[in-house]
Design an enzyme around this catalytic site. Structure first.
Site, short mmCIF file in Angstrom:
data_model
loop_
_atom_site.label_atom_id
_atom_site.label_comp_id
_atom_site.label_asym_id
_atom_site.label_seq_id
_atom_site.Cartn_x
_atom_site.Cartn_y
_atom_site.Cartn_z
N ARG A 1 66.95 54.57 50.47
CA ARG A 1 66.50 53.56 51.42
C ARG A 1 65.81 54.22 52.61
O ARG A 1 65.93 55.41 52.84
CB ARG A 1 67.68 52.72 51.91
CG ARG A 1 68.28 51.81 50.88
CD ARG A 1 69.57 51.16 51.37
NE ARG A 1 70.67 52.13 51.48
CZ ARG A 1 71.89 51.83 51.91
NH1 ARG A 1 72.16 50.59 52.31
NH2 ARG A 1 72.84 52.76 51.97
N LYS B 1 71.83 55.58 56.98
CA LYS B 1 73.18 56.15 56.89
C LYS B 1 73.48 57.05 58.08
O LYS B 1 72.59 57.49 58.80
CB LYS B 1 73.35 56.93 55.59
CG LYS B 1 73.28 56.08 54.34
CD LYS B 1 74.33 54.97 54.34
CE LYS B 1 75.73 55.49 54.20
NZ LYS B 1 76.74 54.38 54.19
N TYR C 1 73.96 52.66 60.32
CA TYR C 1 75.33 52.50 59.87
C TYR C 1 76.07 53.79 60.18
O TYR C 1 75.64 54.88 59.78
CB TYR C 1 75.38 52.23 58.35
CG TYR C 1 74.87 50.88 57.95
CD1 TYR C 1 75.52 49.71 58.32
CD2 TYR C 1 73.73 50.75 57.16
CE1 TYR C 1 75.06 48.47 57.95
CE2 TYR C 1 73.25 49.51 56.76
CZ TYR C 1 73.92 48.37 57.17
OH TYR C 1 73.46 47.15 56.79
N HIS D 1 80.06 53.95 60.46
CA HIS D 1 81.37 53.98 59.80
C HIS D 1 82.23 55.13 60.35
O HIS D 1 82.79 55.94 59.62
CB HIS D 1 81.20 54.13 58.28
CG HIS D 1 80.42 53.01 57.66
ND1 HIS D 1 80.90 51.72 57.60
CD2 HIS D 1 79.19 52.98 57.08
CE1 HIS D 1 80.00 50.94 57.01
NE2 HIS D 1 78.96 51.68 56.68
N GLU E 1 77.14 48.12 61.65
CA GLU E 1 78.28 47.38 61.10
C GLU E 1 79.18 46.75 62.16
O GLU E 1 80.05 45.95 61.81
CB GLU E 1 79.10 48.28 60.17
CG GLU E 1 79.92 49.35 60.85
CD GLU E 1 79.16 50.64 61.07
OE1 GLU E 1 79.80 51.64 61.44
OE2 GLU E 1 77.93 50.65 60.88
N ASP F 1 83.32 53.00 52.49
CA ASP F 1 82.67 53.48 53.71
C ASP F 1 83.63 53.54 54.88
O ASP F 1 83.46 54.34 55.79
CB ASP F 1 81.49 52.57 54.08
CG ASP F 1 80.20 52.99 53.41
OD1 ASP F 1 80.08 54.18 53.06
OD2 ASP F 1 79.31 52.15 53.23
#
Length: 370
Positions: free
Chosen positions: A15, A74, A93, A95, A117, A269
């Site tokens: 992505r 990511k 993101y 996490h 998130e 995740d």
């Protein structure tokens, strides 16, 4: 503002954080966009389209060094830590509850880190997590079906069954966006589906949209154990925004599942919903533990990067524009949803869930912004 879009370096992450049309929107607002060569190749978005949209193509070091706002998909990987610098705005993101080393790196380098998130409007929704949860939920049934095939160590069960043969039993733990989408697909292929949650309103919604073609079950220890031990496929999709996922499936319960059953852990995740779960990759997506095939890929939507990239940009672009147009502090002061996205600011952990996982006291973002 200068916006940077580096190529993702996480293993098999195809992505990209911004589409060419997203670049065009930012340029139209007077901002400069730096895109690393080949950043969109995995999503079938060639450099020429980014150049035509107004981006400047360059190398990774230049993107990281010059950008005021870095957009990623990511969390930064270890080789990218060297690029983290004071006061750069990182929007991706993260996490962090499952990654204390990255939390420490962001704190030490005083990065302004915003997590997709945990961006949360007053209505409690998670608009930047939703599109990837939707994709992952739909992929989960596909992945689970593959895990159940005999050559992959599974029971050799077809989800839909066949004439005169019962369909597979699919149990979904968590009726959020990912769980609901997994439920829709599982029902659609003809499986015998149960979904558990602690919120009766969510269960009522799932029951209504699927016309009663699903068994909704209140989640408690007894019901969870009863459903899981009878399942051919379990999909874990529990989520506490920003915090580590609760371990609802202890090793003993996984061990009590049918031999050759499958477990797809969408919560991986955030640390995973099963005691037996650990992260895997698209190159080696599964392992067998307690005679159960585990699928715990941490970036499932990367399997369909073209769809996922467009879905992600559709959700993130308006917030990226707000930060670029208004400036970081003004945007966060004026938008509570963006303030909740703040995980690390000025060398402090600001999100309560991340702080709890890191064992530190959270510092309110409002205090640091003032």
């Amino acid at each position: 503002m200068i916006i940077g879009v580096p190529r993702e370096v996480k293993e098999e992450e195809n992505r990209v954080a911004l589409t060419p049309s997203g670049v065009g929107a930012l340029v139209a607002h007077g901002h400069a966009v730096l895109v690393e060569h080949g950043a969109g190749a995995g999503s079938r978005l060639p450099d020429a389209r980014y150049r035509d949209a107004g981006a400047t193509l360059t190398d990774a070091a230049t993107v990281w060094a010059r950008a005021d706002l870095v957009l990623k998909v990511k969390e930064p990987q270890l080789p990218e830590y060297e690029h983290l610098r004071p006061d750069v705005i990182l929007f991706t993101y993260l996490h962090l509850a499952a990654n204390p080393d990255l939390t420490r790196a962001l704190v030490e380098r005083r990065v302004r880190a915003l997590a997709y998130e945990t961006l949360q409007p007053d209505d409690g929704s998670l608009p930047l997590l939703a599109p990837m949860s939707e994709v992952a939920g739909r992929l989960a049934v596909q992945a689970g079906s593959w895990c159940l095939q005999a050559q992959n160590g599974g029971r050799g069960v077809l989800l839909s069954g066949a004439s005169g043969v019962r369909p597979a039993k699919v149990v979904i733990v968590g009726a959020g966006i990912a769980g609901t989408n997994a439920c829709q697909v599982a029902v659609g292929v003809g499986a015998d589906v149960s979904i558990l949650d602690i919120d009766p309103a969510k269960l009522r919604y799932v029951h209504d949209i699927l016309g009663g073609h699903v068994t909704t079950v209140m989640s408690n220890r007894a019901n969870l154990e009863e459903e899981v031990v009878a399942a051919d496929l379990v999909i874990g999709s529990v989520l506490i925004p920003g915090a580590r996922a609760p371990r609802l499936l202890p090793r003993a319960l996984v061990g009590a599942m049918r031999p050759g059953a499958a477990l797809v852990d969408l919560s991986i995740d955030q640390g995973g919903s099963a005691e037996t779960s650990h992260p895997t990759t698209h190159a080696q997506p599964t392992y067998v533990e307690e005679d159960v095939v585990h699928y715990c890929v941490t970036n499932m939507p990367a399997a369909v990067p073209h769809t996922a990239t467009f879905a992600l940009t559709n959700a993130t672009l308006s917030y990226a524009l707000e930060i670029a147009d208004r400036g970081f502090s003004a945007a966060l002061r004026g938008n509570p949803a963006l303030r909740r996205a703040a995980n690390v600011l000025a060398g402090h952990v600001t999100h309560p869930g991340v702080a709890e996982a890191a064992g530190v006291r959270p510092t309110p973002a409002e205090q640091l912004l003032s």
